[in-house]
Design an enzyme around this catalytic site. Sequence first.
Site, short mmCIF file in Angstrom:
data_model
loop_
_atom_site.label_atom_id
_atom_site.label_comp_id
_atom_site.label_asym_id
_atom_site.label_seq_id
_atom_site.Cartn_x
_atom_site.Cartn_y
_atom_site.Cartn_z
N GLU A 47 33.36 45.72 45.68
CA GLU A 47 34.50 45.83 44.38
C GLU A 47 36.20 45.57 45.50
O GLU A 47 36.70 44.50 45.38
CB GLU A 47 34.97 46.31 43.08
CG GLU A 47 33.86 45.67 41.97
CD GLU A 47 33.89 44.46 42.01
OE1 GLU A 47 34.97 43.51 41.74
OE2 GLU A 47 32.61 44.01 41.44
N TYR A 130 41.83 45.38 37.54
CA TYR A 130 40.72 44.97 37.85
C TYR A 130 39.32 45.70 38.59
O TYR A 130 38.28 45.72 37.38
CB TYR A 130 40.59 43.89 38.67
CG TYR A 130 39.61 43.41 39.15
CD1 TYR A 130 38.65 42.27 38.61
CD2 TYR A 130 39.03 43.37 40.89
CE1 TYR A 130 37.42 41.91 38.43
CE2 TYR A 130 37.69 43.40 40.92
CZ TYR A 130 36.82 41.94 40.09
OH TYR A 130 35.67 42.18 40.40
N ASP A 148 40.39 39.51 37.71
CA ASP A 148 40.89 38.86 38.51
C ASP A 148 41.86 37.11 38.61
O ASP A 148 41.76 36.65 37.41
CB ASP A 148 39.78 38.89 39.33
CG ASP A 148 39.06 37.93 38.66
OD1 ASP A 148 39.07 37.16 37.99
OD2 ASP A 148 37.91 37.30 40.04
N CYS A 202 34.46 26.44 37.36
CA CYS A 202 35.53 26.23 37.04
C CYS A 202 36.27 26.80 37.84
O CYS A 202 37.23 27.56 38.27
CB CYS A 202 35.29 27.47 35.53
SG CYS A 202 37.45 26.66 34.69
#
Length: 370
Positions: A47, A130, A148, A202
């Site tokens: 991450e 996040y 995010d 998307c």
Amino acid sequence: MATDIKKCIDNMDIKSFQDDLIGWFVSEQRELPWRKDQDPYKVWVSEIMLQQTRVDTVIPYFNRFLENFPTIEALAYADEEKVLKAWEGLGYYSRVRNLQSAVKEVNEKYSGRVPDSPKEISALKGVGPYTAGAILSIAYGKPEPAVDGNVMRVLSRILLIWEDIARPASRKIFETAVRELISHENPSYFNQALMELGALICTPTSPSCLLCPVREHCEAFHEGVQNELPVKTKKKKQKNVQLAAGIFSDGEGRILIRKRPGTGLLANLWEFPTVELSLDFQRQRDQLAEHFEENYSLAPKIGDSIGEIDHVFSHLVWNIQVFSGQITGEISETPQLKLVTEKEIKEFAFPVPYQKMLKQYLEYKKADQP
DNA sequence: GAGTCGTGGTT
DNA sequence: TAACCAAGACT
């Protein structure tokens, strides 16, 4: 939360949305090295690396980093120079400084176990809203939002949210929405699926709505405004900075390098001595020479201009004139100033513009002295 | 809230 | 090609 967003969620079949989204993720998710297990340390490292960084870029860094520092304890006790070297070229170098600092804290304060409460994990250096949510949901299965850029883009379309996602305050709106929508049976897959959908379907421009597993739940698709969302204001242009750098060698062919300051741009990385030019581009050599005289009491013989490096950062653009040169006098090496051979130089972490510079220098030297 | 903090790929 | 963009955090 704005009433229209609330209304949109109330009108949605949430269970059906979760099933469509997670079902798609189960069959279509990419195989990624950090998805082989749910080790909190590996999730954490991934991450941090993925912040503002593409998956394809991170993969080789992640694999190498975990070979070098397989556990919390290994990273906690690792030599900072080697940690920086492992991060070389990834950018945003404070990420890895904060990561090692936080890992040390976890090792000492929590006996090496990554905490699983929002309060404790958010207190770790480099772990923002996040990353806290990502680790809590992916590694521990907690129903926490992990918002995010992907999530804001996807949800702005699904829920028809017209807030400017460039505004820091907007994130909270999306966190509230995620708390309404998240699957409590599988928070990990729900969060990851939203991000994966943003990465694969998307997308920012020309989203593949006809392939989208949740298009039936998407207000923007129904209204045909998916290309108008999300709303995101533009950033300002970078400033230009003129620099001169010197690659100087001594009589034995060793090269002078120095360590950058511990804060600010490219903190703690190595460089070839560099001066910011005061808008008098005709005196590059003089300004470089003055810099050496003032800072190191050195008077290098400044030779050819090797070339020019242009490097674009997030907020500024460097234009660097590169000079070669010779050092004649005695040099007192310090922890911040070293003379190194071409072989030894590989052990030091350099920012990309200086890597390019070194490559140019070695080619120049080879051509000059066949 | 706005500026700082990298790099490489895409449009 | 310049602008934009990519799983943000910190000051």
